[in-house]
Scaffold this active site. Sequence first.
Site, PDB file in Angstrom:
ATOM      1  N   GLY A  29      -5.560  32.303-110.517  1.00  0.00           N
ATOM      2  CA  GLY A  29      -4.966  31.059-110.048  1.00  0.00           C
ATOM      3  C   GLY A  29      -6.040  30.163-109.459  1.00  0.00           C
ATOM      4  O   GLY A  29      -7.052  30.654-108.937  1.00  0.00           O
TER       5      GLY A  29
ATOM      6  N   HIS B 230       0.366  31.440-102.968  1.00  0.00           N
ATOM      7  CA  HIS B 230      -1.039  31.313-102.546  1.00  0.00           C
ATOM      8  C   HIS B 230      -1.618  29.970-103.012  1.00  0.00           C
ATOM      9  O   HIS B 230      -2.293  29.265-102.247  1.00  0.00           O
ATOM     10  CB  HIS B 230      -1.815  32.502-103.136  1.00  0.00           C
ATOM     11  CG  HIS B 230      -3.295  32.513-102.901  1.00  0.00           C
ATOM     12  ND1 HIS B 230      -3.941  33.545-102.269  1.00  0.00           N
ATOM     13  CD2 HIS B 230      -4.273  31.632-103.246  1.00  0.00           C
ATOM     14  CE1 HIS B 230      -5.233  33.295-102.215  1.00  0.00           C
ATOM     15  NE2 HIS B 230      -5.472  32.141-102.815  1.00  0.00           N
ATOM     16  N   GLU B 231      -1.322  29.598-104.269  1.00  0.00           N
ATOM     17  CA  GLU B 231      -1.890  28.344-104.810  1.00  0.00           C
ATOM     18  C   GLU B 231      -1.239  27.115-104.178  1.00  0.00           C
ATOM     19  O   GLU B 231      -1.920  26.120-103.901  1.00  0.00           O
ATOM     20  CB  GLU B 231      -1.752  28.302-106.335  1.00  0.00           C
ATOM     21  CG  GLU B 231      -2.424  29.447-107.098  1.00  0.00           C
ATOM     22  CD  GLU B 231      -3.851  29.745-106.673  1.00  0.00           C
ATOM     23  OE1 GLU B 231      -4.566  28.804-106.259  1.00  0.00           O
ATOM     24  OE2 GLU B 231      -4.254  30.919-106.743  1.00  0.00           O
TER      25      GLU B 231
ATOM     26  N   GLN C 285      -9.763  23.532-104.546  1.00  0.00           N
ATOM     27  CA  GLN C 285     -10.864  24.471-104.772  1.00  0.00           C
ATOM     28  C   GLN C 285     -11.938  23.915-105.700  1.00  0.00           C
ATOM     29  O   GLN C 285     -13.003  24.518-105.836  1.00  0.00           O
ATOM     30  CB  GLN C 285     -10.326  25.781-105.349  1.00  0.00           C
ATOM     31  CG  GLN C 285      -9.425  26.535-104.379  1.00  0.00           C
ATOM     32  CD  GLN C 285      -8.913  27.804-105.002  1.00  0.00           C
ATOM     33  OE1 GLN C 285      -7.931  27.787-105.718  1.00  0.00           O
ATOM     34  NE2 GLN C 285      -9.611  28.913-104.769  1.00  0.00           N
TER      35      GLN C 285
ATOM     36  N   CYS D 211      -9.331  35.446-103.053  1.00  0.00           N
ATOM     37  CA  CYS D 211      -9.367  34.009-103.321  1.00  0.00           C
ATOM     38  C   CYS D 211     -10.755  33.654-103.828  1.00  0.00           C
ATOM     39  O   CYS D 211     -11.753  34.098-103.255  1.00  0.00           O
ATOM     40  CB  CYS D 211      -9.068  33.250-102.023  1.00  0.00           C
ATOM     41  SG  CYS D 211      -9.060  31.468-102.223  1.00  0.00           S
ATOM     42  N   LEU D 212     -10.801  32.835-104.880  1.00  0.00           N
ATOM     43  CA  LEU D 212     -12.104  32.438-105.435  1.00  0.00           C
ATOM     44  C   LEU D 212     -12.925  31.647-104.414  1.00  0.00           C
ATOM     45  O   LEU D 212     -14.149  31.586-104.529  1.00  0.00           O
ATOM     46  CB  LEU D 212     -11.904  31.611-106.709  1.00  0.00           C
ATOM     47  CG  LEU D 212     -11.269  32.372-107.884  1.00  0.00           C
ATOM     48  CD1 LEU D 212     -11.002  31.425-109.046  1.00  0.00           C
ATOM     49  CD2 LEU D 212     -12.157  33.530-108.325  1.00  0.00           C
TER      50      LEU D 212
ATOM     51  N   HIS E 176      -2.794  26.443-100.957  1.00  0.00           N
ATOM     52  CA  HIS E 176      -4.070  25.715-101.076  1.00  0.00           C
ATOM     53  C   HIS E 176      -3.835  24.205-101.027  1.00  0.00           C
ATOM     54  O   HIS E 176      -4.592  23.469-100.386  1.00  0.00           O
ATOM     55  CB  HIS E 176      -4.759  26.040-102.408  1.00  0.00           C
ATOM     56  CG  HIS E 176      -5.664  27.229-102.356  1.00  0.00           C
ATOM     57  ND1 HIS E 176      -6.764  27.305-101.527  1.00  0.00           N
ATOM     58  CD2 HIS E 176      -5.652  28.399-103.052  1.00  0.00           C
ATOM     59  CE1 HIS E 176      -7.385  28.460-101.716  1.00  0.00           C
ATOM     60  NE2 HIS E 176      -6.729  29.150-102.637  1.00  0.00           N
TER      61      HIS E 176
HETATM   62 NI    NI Z   1      -7.168  31.040-103.393  1.00  0.00          NI
END
Ligand code: NI
Length: 176
Positions: A48, A141-142, A53, A99-100, A145
């Site tokens: 995701g 989660h997304e 991000q 998380c990236l 963000h």
């Molecule tokens: Ni994330």
Amino acid sequence: MNKEIYDIIIVPDPVLKQKAQEVQTVDDALRAQMDRMLETMYDAPGIGLAANQVNLLNRVLVMDFSQREDEEASRDPIYMVNPEIIWESDEISEMDEGCLSIPGQYATVERPAQVRVKYLDYDGKAQEGLFEGLGSHCVQHEIDHLNGVLFVDYLSSLKRNMILKKVLKDQKLKAL
Ligand code: NI
């Protein structure tokens, strides 16, 4: 750097704490952003990615959890514009999340086990989807963000600070 993908923003960049703005029109420029976000996510690799991000503050996210359990499975991308949770279950699910933007760090997060989300798709058409399990954690989660919220915000400040310190240290080592 591959020009087809974005650089992924890492904590503690302030863009990750900002609220993304509602999208007015789903047009070719937005679709190009979604394509490039999806390639960035596959390249990472991740399941995701939200606009914050990649340093963009519009309410766009991409996901694909089709290959999480079976690498041979074909891609099944989900594009969401202006996603909104319209129902969540009382039942709670616990799952390890990463998380990236917080590379290499994982922690158990509690969230509603199921959510119903309304959004605009790649073509700007209104859609609704029910998510559970990994998909439910991922979509929540997304969407977090897009509201400037990270999974570490659900942890104790002690644990959160430990994770953020580790990321900073790893990034410094990488820069040497
Ligand atoms: Ni994330």
